[in-house]
Design a protein around this motif. Structure first.
Motif, PDB file in Angstrom:
ATOM      1  N   GLY A 198       0.813  -1.218   0.000  1.00  0.00           N
ATOM      2  CA  GLY A 198       0.000   0.000   0.000  1.00  0.00           C
ATOM      3  C   GLY A 198       0.839   1.257   0.000  1.00  0.00           C
ATOM      4  N   ARG A 199       1.924   1.248   0.775  1.00  0.00           N
ATOM      5  CA  ARG A 199       2.817   2.414   0.797  1.00  0.00           C
ATOM      6  C   ARG A 199       3.507   2.578  -0.553  1.00  0.00           C
ATOM      7  N   ALA A 200       3.935   1.478  -1.151  1.00  0.00           N
ATOM      8  CA  ALA A 200       4.555   1.556  -2.481  1.00  0.00           C
ATOM      9  C   ALA A 200       3.562   2.108  -3.494  1.00  0.00           C
ATOM     10  N   PHE A 201       2.309   1.669  -3.423  1.00  0.00           N
ATOM     11  CA  PHE A 201       1.287   2.156  -4.356  1.00  0.00           C
ATOM     12  C   PHE A 201       1.035   3.650  -4.144  1.00  0.00           C
ATOM     13  N   ALA A 202       1.045   4.091  -2.885  1.00  0.00           N
ATOM     14  CA  ALA A 202       0.809   5.511  -2.590  1.00  0.00           C
ATOM     15  C   ALA A 202       1.937   6.375  -3.136  1.00  0.00           C
ATOM     16  N   ILE A 203       3.169   5.942  -2.925  1.00  0.00           N
ATOM     17  CA  ILE A 203       4.317   6.689  -3.460  1.00  0.00           C
ATOM     18  C   ILE A 203       4.248   6.710  -4.982  1.00  0.00           C
ATOM     19  N   TYR A 204       3.974   5.562  -5.544  1.00  0.00           N
ATOM     20  CA  TYR A 204       3.887   5.449  -7.003  1.00  0.00           C
ATOM     21  C   TYR A 204       2.796   6.351  -7.569  1.00  0.00           C
ATOM     22  N   GLY A 205       1.700   6.502  -6.846  1.00  0.00           N
ATOM     23  CA  GLY A 205       0.584   7.327  -7.329  1.00  0.00           C
ATOM     24  C   GLY A 205       1.011   8.744  -7.661  1.00  0.00           C
ATOM     25  N   GLY A 206       1.814   9.347  -6.802  1.00  0.00           N
ATOM     26  CA  GLY A 206       2.288  10.703  -7.068  1.00  0.00           C
ATOM     27  C   GLY A 206       3.177  10.763  -8.291  1.00  0.00           C
ATOM     28  N   ILE A 207       4.040   9.778  -8.428  1.00  0.00           N
ATOM     29  CA  ILE A 207       4.937   9.731  -9.584  1.00  0.00           C
ATOM     30  C   ILE A 207       4.151   9.464 -10.859  1.00  0.00           C
ATOM     31  N   TYR A 208       3.124   8.623 -10.764  1.00  0.00           N
ATOM     32  CA  TYR A 208       2.285   8.320 -11.921  1.00  0.00           C
ATOM     33  C   TYR A 208       1.583   9.582 -12.436  1.00  0.00           C
ATOM     34  N   ILE A 209       1.109  10.411 -11.534  1.00  0.00           N
ATOM     35  CA  ILE A 209       0.440  11.648 -11.949  1.00  0.00           C
ATOM     36  C   ILE A 209       1.421  12.550 -12.695  1.00  0.00           C
ATOM     37  N   LEU A 210       2.615  12.709 -12.161  1.00  0.00           N
ATOM     38  CA  LEU A 210       3.625  13.526 -12.844  1.00  0.00           C
ATOM     39  C   LEU A 210       3.953  12.940 -14.214  1.00  0.00           C
ATOM     40  N   ALA A 211       4.151  11.623 -14.270  1.00  0.00           N
ATOM     41  CA  ALA A 211       4.483  10.971 -15.540  1.00  0.00           C
ATOM     42  C   ALA A 211       3.340  11.094 -16.544  1.00  0.00           C
ATOM     43  N   SER A 212       2.116  11.055 -16.075  1.00  0.00           N
ATOM     44  CA  SER A 212       0.962  11.198 -16.973  1.00  0.00           C
ATOM     45  C   SER A 212       0.897  12.587 -17.592  1.00  0.00           C
ATOM     46  N   VAL A 213       1.181  13.596 -16.790  1.00  0.00           N
ATOM     47  CA  VAL A 213       1.198  14.964 -17.314  1.00  0.00           C
ATOM     48  C   VAL A 213       2.343  15.116 -18.318  1.00  0.00           C
ATOM     49  N   ALA A 214       3.495  14.510 -18.011  1.00  0.00           N
ATOM     50  CA  ALA A 214       4.618  14.547 -18.958  1.00  0.00           C
ATOM     51  C   ALA A 214       4.264  13.816 -20.249  1.00  0.00           C
ATOM     52  N   PHE A 215       3.556  12.692 -20.157  1.00  0.00           N
ATOM     53  CA  PHE A 215       3.116  11.948 -21.344  1.00  0.00           C
ATOM     54  C   PHE A 215       2.184  12.814 -22.187  1.00  0.00           C
ATOM     55  N   MET A 216       1.255  13.483 -21.526  1.00  0.00           N
ATOM     56  CA  MET A 216       0.318  14.355 -22.232  1.00  0.00           C
ATOM     57  C   MET A 216       1.075  15.416 -23.030  1.00  0.00           C
ATOM     58  N   ALA A 217       2.100  15.982 -22.411  1.00  0.00           N
ATOM     59  CA  ALA A 217       2.882  17.030 -23.086  1.00  0.00           C
ATOM     60  C   ALA A 217       3.777  16.447 -24.172  1.00  0.00           C
ATOM     61  N   ALA A 266       6.524  12.269  -1.858  1.00  0.00           N
ATOM     62  CA  ALA A 266       7.815  12.501  -1.202  1.00  0.00           C
ATOM     63  C   ALA A 266       7.686  12.415   0.315  1.00  0.00           C
ATOM     64  N   VAL A 267       6.602  12.931   0.861  1.00  0.00           N
ATOM     65  CA  VAL A 267       6.381  12.840   2.311  1.00  0.00           C
ATOM     66  C   VAL A 267       6.340  11.375   2.735  1.00  0.00           C
ATOM     67  N   ILE A 268       5.598  10.563   1.996  1.00  0.00           N
ATOM     68  CA  ILE A 268       5.499   9.140   2.340  1.00  0.00           C
ATOM     69  C   ILE A 268       6.851   8.447   2.144  1.00  0.00           C
ATOM     70  N   PHE A 269       7.526   8.740   1.054  1.00  0.00           N
ATOM     71  CA  PHE A 269       8.785   8.073   0.723  1.00  0.00           C
ATOM     72  C   PHE A 269       9.899   8.411   1.730  1.00  0.00           C
ATOM     73  N   PHE A 270      10.027   9.691   2.074  1.00  0.00           N
ATOM     74  CA  PHE A 270      11.150  10.141   2.909  1.00  0.00           C
ATOM     75  C   PHE A 270      10.829  10.200   4.408  1.00  0.00           C
ATOM     76  N   ALA A 271       9.637   9.829   4.812  1.00  0.00           N
ATOM     77  CA  ALA A 271       9.249   9.908   6.216  1.00  0.00           C
ATOM     78  C   ALA A 271      10.152   9.023   7.069  1.00  0.00           C
ATOM     79  N   PRO A 272      10.594   9.555   8.214  1.00  0.00           N
ATOM     80  CA  PRO A 272      11.391   8.712   9.110  1.00  0.00           C
ATOM     81  C   PRO A 272      10.477   7.664   9.753  1.00  0.00           C
ATOM     82  N   ARG A 273      10.881   6.430   9.661  1.00  0.00           N
ATOM     83  CA  ARG A 273      10.077   5.327  10.211  1.00  0.00           C
ATOM     84  C   ARG A 273      10.941   4.494  11.150  1.00  0.00           C
ATOM     85  N   ALA A 274      10.317   4.036  12.184  1.00  0.00           N
ATOM     86  CA  ALA A 274      11.030   3.140  13.104  1.00  0.00           C
ATOM     87  C   ALA A 274      11.304   1.814  12.412  1.00  0.00           C
ATOM     88  N   GLY A 275      12.483   1.325  12.591  1.00  0.00           N
ATOM     89  CA  GLY A 275      12.985   0.231  11.985  1.00  0.00           C
ATOM     90  C   GLY A 275      12.656  -1.068  11.695  1.00  0.00           C
TER      91      GLY A 275
END
Length: 106
Positions: A55-74, A97-106
């Motif tokens: 789920g966390r991987a999908f959430a991080i990917y979601g933000g990147i997917y939106i950016l990539a989709s806009v780049a594809f459109m252009a 980025a918040v989800i990806f770089f968040a400090p998490r306990a080990g």
């Protein structure tokens, strides 16, 4: 490196989905073969992202997917993103980025 995996996954998912789009709209049923292959590579790449949670991987990917989709459109459709496209992509990427770089306990 994991961030690059997300961008590669986005390329394969957008490519696969676009091939399905073309197959359905243009009647080119042979495009289903490369579409399925692209989507399989997308799933494989996303599994390599190294997250402790799908789920966390999908959430991080979601933000990147939106950016990539806009780049594809252009880049591929020749449609210039407006400020709302760019703002939305920036907000989505900031959330990823918040989800990806968040400090998490080990």
């Amino acid at each position: 490196m994991p961030f690059l995996i997300f961008f590669a996954a986005a390329g394969f998912e957008i490519g696969g989905c676009f091939l399905v789009w073309q197959a359905m709209r243009g009647g080119h049923l042979w495009l289903w073969v490369p579409a399925v292959l692209c989507l399989a590579v997308f799933g494989y790449l996303l599994s390599l992202a190294g997250s402790d949670s799908a789920g966390r991987a999908f959430a991080i990917y979601g933000g990147i997917y939106i950016l990539a989709s806009v780049a594809f459109m252009a880049g591929f459709e020749g449609i210039r993103p407006d400020r709302w496209d760019l703002l939305g992509a920036a907000l989505a990427l900031a959330g990823a980025a918040v989800i990806f770089f968040a400090p998490r306990a080990g």
